[in-house]
Structure formats: C-alpha cells, structure tokens
Design a protein around this motif. Structure first.
Motif, short mmCIF file in Angstrom:
data_model
loop_
_atom_site.label_atom_id
_atom_site.label_comp_id
_atom_site.label_asym_id
_atom_site.label_seq_id
_atom_site.Cartn_x
_atom_site.Cartn_y
_atom_site.Cartn_z
N SER A 1 -5.21 1.41 -4.40
CA SER A 1 -4.07 2.08 -2.75
C SER A 1 -4.57 0.21 -2.57
N GLU B 1 -0.77 -3.01 -0.72
CA GLU B 1 -0.63 -4.03 0.45
C GLU B 1 -1.52 -5.68 0.34
N LEU C 1 8.08 7.55 -0.80
CA LEU C 1 8.68 6.70 0.84
C LEU C 1 9.30 6.00 0.82
N ARG C 2 10.06 5.06 0.00
CA ARG C 2 10.40 4.42 0.26
C ARG C 2 12.46 4.93 0.39
N ALA D 1 12.54 6.42 3.27
CA ALA D 1 12.83 5.47 4.33
C ALA D 1 14.07 5.18 4.30
N PHE E 1 0.04 4.87 8.66
CA PHE E 1 0.49 5.52 7.31
C PHE E 1 2.36 5.29 7.95
N ARG F 1 3.72 1.44 8.02
CA ARG F 1 3.10 1.19 6.41
C ARG F 1 4.44 1.45 5.92
N GLU F 2 4.17 2.66 5.94
CA GLU F 2 5.44 3.13 4.38
C GLU F 2 6.84 3.86 5.02
N LEU F 3 7.59 4.10 6.87
CA LEU F 3 8.31 4.35 6.73
C LEU F 3 9.07 3.37 8.46
N GLU G 1 7.89 0.43 7.24
CA GLU G 1 8.00 -0.76 6.64
C GLU G 1 7.13 -2.15 7.19
N THR H 1 0.82 -5.30 6.58
CA THR H 1 -0.49 -5.57 7.46
C THR H 1 -0.76 -6.51 8.37
N LEU I 1 -4.99 3.18 4.81
CA LEU I 1 -4.13 3.90 3.58
C LEU I 1 -4.46 4.32 2.83
#
Lengths: 89, 194
Positions: free
Chosen positions: A14, A18, A53-54, A57, B144, B147-149, B151, B154, B172
């Motif tokens: 995970s 990041e 998810l990309r 988005a 989440f 971060r993911e939707l 983008e 951190t 996460l």
C-alpha cells in the motif's frame, strides 16, 4: 535481514503507492512476494484498484452514465444562474 | 472560442449532470453535490472573463468544482475535530487485526481475481466498486477520495486534514484492505457464482 510477515508486506504494498520505499523495504518486499502467493495476489489487486480509480477519476468529463441532476435541482440551479446573470448586466 | 452553447443559459443543460456525477461520487451526498454544482455555476459566472477558451467549458467548470469539493473536505475535517468524531470510531479500526493471524500471516486466503484487464471491461465491476466506495467509513472515505479521486499528494492531504504522513498512510492502507475485501466478497464471489 529479518523476513517480512504478510502483515508487513501488505502494508508496504500500500505504501509503495504513496512514497518511494527504502532500499531494504524494496528488497524485503520483493523477496516476500517471490515466495508468498497470497501477497502476490494482494499486490495485483491493490494495483488493479489504483488503476480502476484512476479511470474513474478521469471519467466525469465524458461519461454519460450514472445519475442525472434531478429536474427539480436543474430548475432551481437554472433560476439561480439566471438571476445572478441578470444582476451582472 | 466561446460558442453559443457555452453561454450561461445553457450551462445546466449542457454540463449540469456531468458536474453532479463528478461531485456525487466524491462527496457521496446528493444534497451537497447539488449545492456545490450550483455554487460552481455561480462562481463561473463571476469569473467568466477568465475562461479563455483554451480548454473546453466542461473542463473549466470541473476545475472550479474540484476546488469547491476540496474546500468542503477541509471544512468537514475541521468540524470533525471539534466534535471528536464518530464515537466508537469506525474507521475500519479492527480490520488490520482481523485480516492477519498473530504471527502476521493472512487469516484467510487471498483469492485469485483472474485477468484484471477483463475485470475493468465489465460493467458489473464498476457498479460493485461504487457500492464498496459508498460503504467506506466517513473519515476514511474523505481521505481516500482526496487521494484517489481528487489525486492530491500526501503533503497536501496532511495540510488539508491536519494529520501526519504516517497517519495518512495508515488510513489509506485500511481503506484499501476494506475495499479489497468488499470487492472480493461482492464481485469475485458473484463471478464465481457462489
């Protein structure tokens, strides 16, 4: 080097999304994935999730699937826009 | 170039539903989504001269909406600190412990999902992903989505939500464990016909 447990490895899988893993982390993970089927499948699934998810988005701009703005909300918003637009002229 | 279609009286017809869907999937709240779509159009009216026409009207409007959603998340994050959140704290708190045995091995086998490319082509996958995203606990979901939707990196998330990087990574990780489990149960289980 101490062997990683599946718990450690899954967390690194995970975190690899990041940050750049350190040298030891990277090799520890690689070694673990080499011998552990469960974690290898887990890693593939987490990567699939990221890819999905990309896609999600970026979809909004072109996609026509999914719920529409309700007629009531459309009316309300249309009125608000017309009213504000009128004021600015 | 500004075409007639780009003029404000057509905005709701042309872009209303697309903006709504963009907001809804991230906010998971119909009222808030409608509200932010309206705010986006009103903000766009005031900034209309700044729309150069280099990008499409849709892209420009989504850019404005994205900022509105980020503001909304920052605002909620501050509120949550005040009334010290979700008592019992369901942030998938127990999920990591449940997923592993005391010795650090998985407590259940991780199943094979088969060919991932195929998965993404199936409409059903997306419906179930949506279902699982809707079920994320609120605080985790916000993080989440950022971060993911949306983008965000951190660093920005740490600033937005006033938490540490380690905290972000932990949350996460939990969100991913939870989503994976949910997908596994509802999608792969389904596909196998079990």
């Amino acid at each position: 080097m101490k062997m990683l447990t599946c718990k450690d490895a899954s967390r690194l899988v995970s975190e690899a999304q990041e940050r750049r893993l350190g040298f030891r982390e990277r090799w520890g993970l690689r070694l673990h994935l080499w011998i552990c089927d469960n974690c290898r499948r887990f890693e593939r699934q987490i990567r699939l999730l990221r890819r999905a998810l990309r896609t999600l988005a970026r979809r909004a701009e072109t996609d026509t699937q999914g719920p529409d703005l309700s007629p009531a909300a459309q009316d309300r918003i249309r009125k608000a826009v017309a009213e504000r637009d009128g004021h600015s002229h | 170039m500004q075409t007639d279609k780009d003029s404000p009286e057509h905005w709701v017809d042309e872009h209303g539903s697309a903006l709504y869907r963009y907001a809804l999937i991230r906010l998971r709240d119909e009222h808030k989504a409608e509200e932010l779509v309206q705010e986006t159009f009103l903000a766009a009216l005031q900034a209309r001269e700044r729309f150069a026409g280099g990008s499409s009207m849709r892209t420009w409007l989504i850019g404005i909406l994205k900022h509105k959603i980020l503001d909304q998340f920052r605002h909620e994050a501050r509120e949550v600190v005040l009334d010290n959140p979700e008592p019992g704290g369901d942030d998938y708190d127990g999920l990591v412990e449940e997923s592993f045995l005391a010795d650090g091995h998985w407590s259940a086998m991780i199943s094979d999902w088969g060919n991932p490319e195929e998965a993404l082509e199936k409409g059903q996958f997306w419906a179930i992903l949506q279902y699982c995203l809707d079920r994320l606990p609120k605080r985790l979901a916000r993080l989440f989505m950022l971060r993911e939707l949306l983008e965000e990196g951190t660093e920005d998330i740490c600033k937005d939500l006033a938490i540490t990087p380690t905290n972000v990574w932990t949350m996460l990780y939990r969100a991913r464990l939870g989503l994976r489990q949910c997908l596994d149960k509802n999608w792969v289980g389904e596909a196998r016909g079990s």
